[in-house]
Motif scaffolding. Structure first.
Motif, PDB file in Angstrom:
ATOM      1  N   CYS A  18       0.961  -1.173  -0.011  1.00  0.00           N
ATOM      2  CA  CYS A  18       0.081  -0.137  -0.037  1.00  0.00           C
ATOM      3  C   CYS A  18       0.785   1.245   0.165  1.00  0.00           C
ATOM      4  O   CYS A  18       1.819   1.270   0.572  1.00  0.00           O
ATOM      5  N   VAL A  19       0.259   2.307  -0.706  1.00  0.00           N
ATOM      6  CA  VAL A  19       1.111   3.632  -0.656  1.00  0.00           C
ATOM      7  C   VAL A  19       0.417   4.476   0.167  1.00  0.00           C
ATOM      8  O   VAL A  19       0.638   5.844   0.052  1.00  0.00           O
ATOM      9  N   LEU A  20      -0.597   4.050   0.805  1.00  0.00           N
ATOM     10  CA  LEU A  20      -1.320   4.953   1.653  1.00  0.00           C
ATOM     11  C   LEU A  20      -1.910   6.179   0.922  1.00  0.00           C
ATOM     12  O   LEU A  20      -1.847   7.310   1.530  1.00  0.00           O
ATOM     13  N   CYS A  21      -2.355   6.212  -0.041  1.00  0.00           N
ATOM     14  CA  CYS A  21      -3.019   7.244  -0.872  1.00  0.00           C
ATOM     15  C   CYS A  21      -4.291   7.547  -0.514  1.00  0.00           C
ATOM     16  O   CYS A  21      -4.867   8.497  -0.669  1.00  0.00           O
ATOM     17  N   ALA A  22      -4.921   6.679   0.181  1.00  0.00           N
ATOM     18  CA  ALA A  22      -6.460   6.887   0.978  1.00  0.00           C
ATOM     19  C   ALA A  22      -7.370   6.781  -0.301  1.00  0.00           C
ATOM     20  O   ALA A  22      -8.570   7.208   0.213  1.00  0.00           O
ATOM     21  N   ARG A  23      -7.158   6.329  -1.365  1.00  0.00           N
ATOM     22  CA  ARG A  23      -8.285   6.398  -2.446  1.00  0.00           C
ATOM     23  C   ARG A  23      -9.499   5.327  -1.820  1.00  0.00           C
ATOM     24  O   ARG A  23     -10.398   5.517  -1.953  1.00  0.00           O
ATOM     25  N   CYS A  24      -9.001   4.319  -1.340  1.00  0.00           N
ATOM     26  CA  CYS A  24      -9.976   3.188  -0.700  1.00  0.00           C
ATOM     27  C   CYS A  24     -10.699   3.755   0.307  1.00  0.00           C
ATOM     28  O   CYS A  24     -12.016   3.364   0.384  1.00  0.00           O
ATOM     29  N   THR A  25     -10.228   4.128   1.182  1.00  0.00           N
ATOM     30  CA  THR A  25     -10.741   4.682   2.443  1.00  0.00           C
ATOM     31  C   THR A  25     -11.860   5.956   2.013  1.00  0.00           C
ATOM     32  O   THR A  25     -12.788   6.190   2.752  1.00  0.00           O
TER      33      THR A  25
ATOM     34  N   CYS B 262      -1.273   1.806   8.185  1.00  0.00           N
ATOM     35  CA  CYS B 262      -1.699   0.692   7.224  1.00  0.00           C
ATOM     36  C   CYS B 262      -3.547   0.907   7.027  1.00  0.00           C
ATOM     37  O   CYS B 262      -4.052   1.331   8.006  1.00  0.00           O
ATOM     38  N   VAL B 263      -3.885   0.262   5.881  1.00  0.00           N
ATOM     39  CA  VAL B 263      -5.290   0.459   5.745  1.00  0.00           C
ATOM     40  C   VAL B 263      -5.968  -0.840   6.549  1.00  0.00           C
ATOM     41  O   VAL B 263      -5.186  -1.991   6.667  1.00  0.00           O
ATOM     42  N   SER B 264      -6.806  -0.791   7.153  1.00  0.00           N
ATOM     43  CA  SER B 264      -7.756  -1.659   7.987  1.00  0.00           C
ATOM     44  C   SER B 264      -9.199  -1.285   8.173  1.00  0.00           C
ATOM     45  O   SER B 264      -9.665  -0.536   7.699  1.00  0.00           O
TER      46      SER B 264
ATOM     47  N   LEU C 126      -9.605   1.312  -7.884  1.00  0.00           N
ATOM     48  CA  LEU C 126      -9.144   2.563  -7.451  1.00  0.00           C
ATOM     49  C   LEU C 126      -7.835   2.525  -6.997  1.00  0.00           C
ATOM     50  O   LEU C 126      -6.590   3.498  -7.028  1.00  0.00           O
ATOM     51  N   CYS C 127      -7.207   1.397  -6.423  1.00  0.00           N
ATOM     52  CA  CYS C 127      -6.041   1.353  -5.812  1.00  0.00           C
ATOM     53  C   CYS C 127      -5.033   1.236  -6.974  1.00  0.00           C
ATOM     54  O   CYS C 127      -4.893   0.420  -7.865  1.00  0.00           O
ATOM     55  N   PRO C 128      -4.024   2.066  -6.746  1.00  0.00           N
ATOM     56  CA  PRO C 128      -3.054   2.339  -7.799  1.00  0.00           C
ATOM     57  C   PRO C 128      -2.172   1.186  -7.876  1.00  0.00           C
ATOM     58  O   PRO C 128      -1.211   1.079  -8.884  1.00  0.00           O
ATOM     59  N   VAL C 129      -2.090   0.353  -6.922  1.00  0.00           N
ATOM     60  CA  VAL C 129      -0.999  -0.597  -6.859  1.00  0.00           C
ATOM     61  C   VAL C 129      -1.644  -1.728  -6.405  1.00  0.00           C
ATOM     62  O   VAL C 129      -2.756  -1.986  -6.490  1.00  0.00           O
ATOM     63  N   GLY C 130      -0.868  -2.858  -6.156  1.00  0.00           N
ATOM     64  CA  GLY C 130      -1.343  -4.423  -5.849  1.00  0.00           C
ATOM     65  C   GLY C 130      -1.691  -4.638  -4.432  1.00  0.00           C
ATOM     66  O   GLY C 130      -1.759  -5.611  -4.140  1.00  0.00           O
ATOM     67  N   ALA C 131      -2.176  -3.464  -3.510  1.00  0.00           N
ATOM     68  CA  ALA C 131      -2.313  -3.567  -2.324  1.00  0.00           C
ATOM     69  C   ALA C 131      -3.795  -4.058  -2.325  1.00  0.00           C
ATOM     70  O   ALA C 131      -4.050  -5.118  -1.209  1.00  0.00           O
ATOM     71  N   LEU C 132      -4.790  -3.820  -3.230  1.00  0.00           N
ATOM     72  CA  LEU C 132      -6.009  -4.573  -3.343  1.00  0.00           C
ATOM     73  C   LEU C 132      -6.259  -5.176  -4.400  1.00  0.00           C
ATOM     74  O   LEU C 132      -6.002  -4.592  -5.394  1.00  0.00           O
ATOM     75  N   THR C 133      -6.476  -6.410  -4.246  1.00  0.00           N
ATOM     76  CA  THR C 133      -6.941  -7.154  -5.413  1.00  0.00           C
ATOM     77  C   THR C 133      -8.064  -7.896  -5.303  1.00  0.00           C
ATOM     78  O   THR C 133      -8.592  -8.077  -4.173  1.00  0.00           O
TER      79      THR C 133
HETATM   80  S1  SF4 Z   1      -4.925   0.194  -0.373  1.00  0.00           S
HETATM   81 FE1  SF4 Z   1      -4.597   1.099  -2.432  1.00  0.00          FE
HETATM   82  S2  SF4 Z   1      -6.087   2.469  -2.482  1.00  0.00           S
HETATM   83 FE2  SF4 Z   1      -6.008   1.998  -0.427  1.00  0.00          FE
HETATM   84  S3  SF4 Z   1      -4.519   3.475   0.683  1.00  0.00           S
HETATM   85 FE3  SF4 Z   1      -3.483   1.580  -0.052  1.00  0.00          FE
HETATM   86  S4  SF4 Z   1      -2.628   2.109  -2.171  1.00  0.00           S
HETATM   87 FE4  SF4 Z   1      -4.538   3.528  -1.883  1.00  0.00          FE
END
Ligand code: SF4
Ligand code: SF4
Ligand code: FES
Ligand code: FES
Lengths: 463, 160
Positions: free
Chosen positions: A150-157, A179-181, A199-206
């Protein structure tokens, strides 16, 4: 608001005064890297990737939080800004695991893209120094979280707090530990949850459904329309034909259309691609046994000619308008009554205030426009010809011919396979009266005929 | 398990509401009150605060996890927080930690089985001039030596 001219990379652009600089950059395809900004979620200014240089400002500025002003001169390229981006990226990647070979996002990952565009530095950190987080956490709603990526971009939240307002997700802790939780013991649970995977720009959410099924660079994305309800959300069908196999759909993804669905689709629609492949009716079935096409067409003629009496044609309200028109003409020719009963199409449990419509038939509006009746004649039916309408079992007819996309238990003398919507093309009118064209996307090795193809074959038989 | 604010705390919260344009501003004072009331902040308390000040529980939970001074797990009656940052580290924090560990039979992060003590290590307590420092509940103990620690703990054990 007034339109003004500003200069970006020595070119002049016209934009609304006070609008966001990043929107202008995106609109004109001027390359600027960003993680946290998203048109549907607005600016959050947390990732700092979107830096540009603005003349007269000492330091680089983030484009996602910069309002367009008169006489602005912006630079998106150059050694200086590239250096800034490289440094920010290096910070983003400090604790990022070296997962690309096993990560499902590889190939459509912003970290990879930006690293190739602006990074290419020698890492200053040893792998053993990286801070670790939890991996493959099942968040619920078919979404898997890998906290390390996660890059903590907060798009998901922000999606769960601002769009669905369900507030399941948040960034907890701080610094290296952030971290996202979800809340302890709680799950991600809303009917649009899987949008956070896109929305997640990386592989944190699949997506639990898609992950490890296919490398994204093998996929072809083709535009289409979801047939899950009368909203007609715009989608991409991502598909691939592997050697020796049939063309296969691996996922639906939302396609932006501000008139219809904005940026998102519902999870049920997203997963409805399975219906296009599972349990398909591929054989021609005469009296319970598969048969060849010649035999089937002969049987078709015999069933048509076996005695007089009322002929009723049923048409599914998910067929394309062109197909419905063709069936309408055919019904006239046969002197048959054409109907598309709506009983089974209304689903209040599915509906909501946003995208999901209680009208589950995607082309119900066309049925209305074409003046096709929606109830059944109560006379005795001699011959029923069904074009994939779900409801034949409750209808009492002497003889039944049924065109089917998917297998269904029904008392039919003749069952003929039919192409699903991705294997055919045509127009749908959504519940708001918007007409949308849906091209053919999939060609099977052994294709089932479309309604139009069947009409041509059957009419040749009749004439 | 359930959580309810005491009557006094509820009155305090009501009084605070008038100070801010929105009750949403009250997550920190509410979290403090919950922690003083129960010695830690339970998930139930977070839900209750959310209802009181009209914020989703996740927003409160985020705040509670951000600040390390909030305890999200139960702690003992005496919460010993030993400073581990630079000045204290240079002035003998390791020795103090060893002494505390031996005396209490606890490693950092653990609580004694009778619920009397919890030992944790924390970042700079802002009292570097009197290092090494520890904080027990709201009280600072400065210029620590093993002997001083013994006296402090003896008096606490007597008291409880
Ligand atoms: S899980 Fe993805 S969308 Fe959510 S904060 Fe991390 S990088 Fe961003
Ligand atoms: S999120 Fe992107 S960079 Fe990270 S492991 Fe996956 S593909 Fe690689
Ligand atoms: S996109 Fe501008 S700071 Fe993230
Ligand atoms: S380092 Fe211990 S109080 Fe500052």
């Amino acid at each position: 608001m007034s339109q003004i001219d500003i200069v970006i990379d020595n070119m002049t652009f016209t934009a609304e005064k006070g609008s966001l600089l990043i929107d202008l950059l995106i609109k004109h395809d001027l390359k600027v890297p960003y993680f946290c900004y998203h048109e549907a979620l607005g600016a959050d200014g947390n990732c700092r990737m979107c830096m540009v240089e603005i003349e007269g400002q000492k330091r680089p500025q983030i484009a996602c939080d910069t309002l367009i002003k008169e006489e602005m001169v912006v630079r998106t390229k150059g050694e200086n800004i590239d250096g800034v981006r490289r440094d920010i990226l290096e910070l983003e990647l400090i604790n990022h695991p070296i997962d690309c070979p096993v990560c499902d996002q590889a190939g459509e990952c912003k970290l990879q893209d930006f690293y190739m565009d602006y990074g290419l530095y020698e890492s200053n950190i040893k792998q053993s120094d990286k801070v670790h987080h939890r991996k493959h956490i099942d968040l619920g709603s078919s979404v898997i979280l890998d906290q390390e990526r996660c890059v903590l971009c907060a798009r998901c939240t922000r999606f769960t707090s601002d769009i669905t307002k369900t507030h399941e997700l948040g960034i907890i802790g701080r610094g290296d530990h952030a971290c996202v939780s979800t809340m302890p013991g709680k799950k991600l649970d809303n009917p649009y949850a899987m949008n956070i995977v896109d929305l997640c720009p990386v592989g944190a959410l699949t997506s639990k459904d898609f992950r490890f099924q296919q490398r994204v660079w093998f996929l072809t994305s083709s535009p289409s329309i979801c047939h899950g309800c009368a909203k007609g959300c715009n989608i991409f069908i991502d598909h691939n034909r592997e050697k020796y196999k049939d063309e296969t759909i691996y996922r639906f993804r939302p396609r932006e259309n501000q008139q219809v669905n904005g940026f998102f689709i519902c999870d049920e629609g997203r997963l409805s691609y399975k219906k296009l492949q599972d349990n398909r009716q591929l054989d021609m079935i005469l009296n319970g046994k598969s048969c060849e096409e010649a035999e089937a067409l002969e049987a078709y003629r015999n069933l048509l000619e076996a005695g007089s009496g009322k002929i009723v044609i049923l048409a599914d309200a998910n067929l394309y308008t062109e197909e419905l028109e063709m069936i309408q003409i055919y019904a006239q020719k046969l002197g048959a009554t054409l109907s598309s009963p709506m009983v089974s199409d209304l689903d209040d449990a599915f509906a909501d205030e946003w995208l999901k419509s209680s009208q589950r038939a995607s082309n119900a509006k066309a049925i209305e426009k074409l003046g096709i009746m929606t109830d059944l004649p109560d006379e005795k039916i001699a011959l029923l010809i069904n074009f994939n309408h779900p409801n034949t079992v409750s209808i009492d007819a002497e003889r039944v011919i049924s065109f089917r996309t998917n297998q269904q238990k029904e008392p039919a003398d003749l069952i003929l396979p039919l192409a699903v919507f991705s294997e055919s093309s045509g127009t749908l009118t959504n519940e708001d009266g918007i007409e949308q064209y849906c091209p053919k996307v999939i060609t099977r090795n052994d294709p089932a005929p479309t309604v139009i193809e069947w009409m041509i074959r059957c009419q040749e038989e009749v004439e | 398990m359930s959580f309810e604010f005491t009557k006094e705390n509820l009155e305090k919260i009501e009084a605070l509401k008038s100070r801010y344009p929105s009750p949403k501003a009250l997550s920190l004072p509410c979290l403090w009150m919950a922690q003083y009331q129960e010695r830690y902040i339970s998930l139930e308390a977070i839900e209750t605060i959310g209802d009181l000040i009209d914020l989703p529980p996740m927003e409160i939970y985020r705040v509670a996890t951000f600040y390390t001074m909030f305890n999200l797990e139960p702690v003992g009656k005496y919460h010993i927080q030993l400073c581990k940052t630079l000045s204290c580290a240079l002035c003998g924090k390791a020795e103090m930690l060893n002494h505390l560990k031996n005396r209490l039979g606890l490693s950092p992060g653990e609580s004694s089985s009778d619920g009397a003590f919890t030992l944790t290590q924390v970042e700079c307590l802002g009292s570097c001039g009197t290092a090494p420092v520890m904080q027990i509940n709201d009280q600072y103990y400065e210029n620590l030596t093993p002997e001083k620690i013994d006296i402090i703990l003896d008096s606490l054990e007597e008291g409880s």
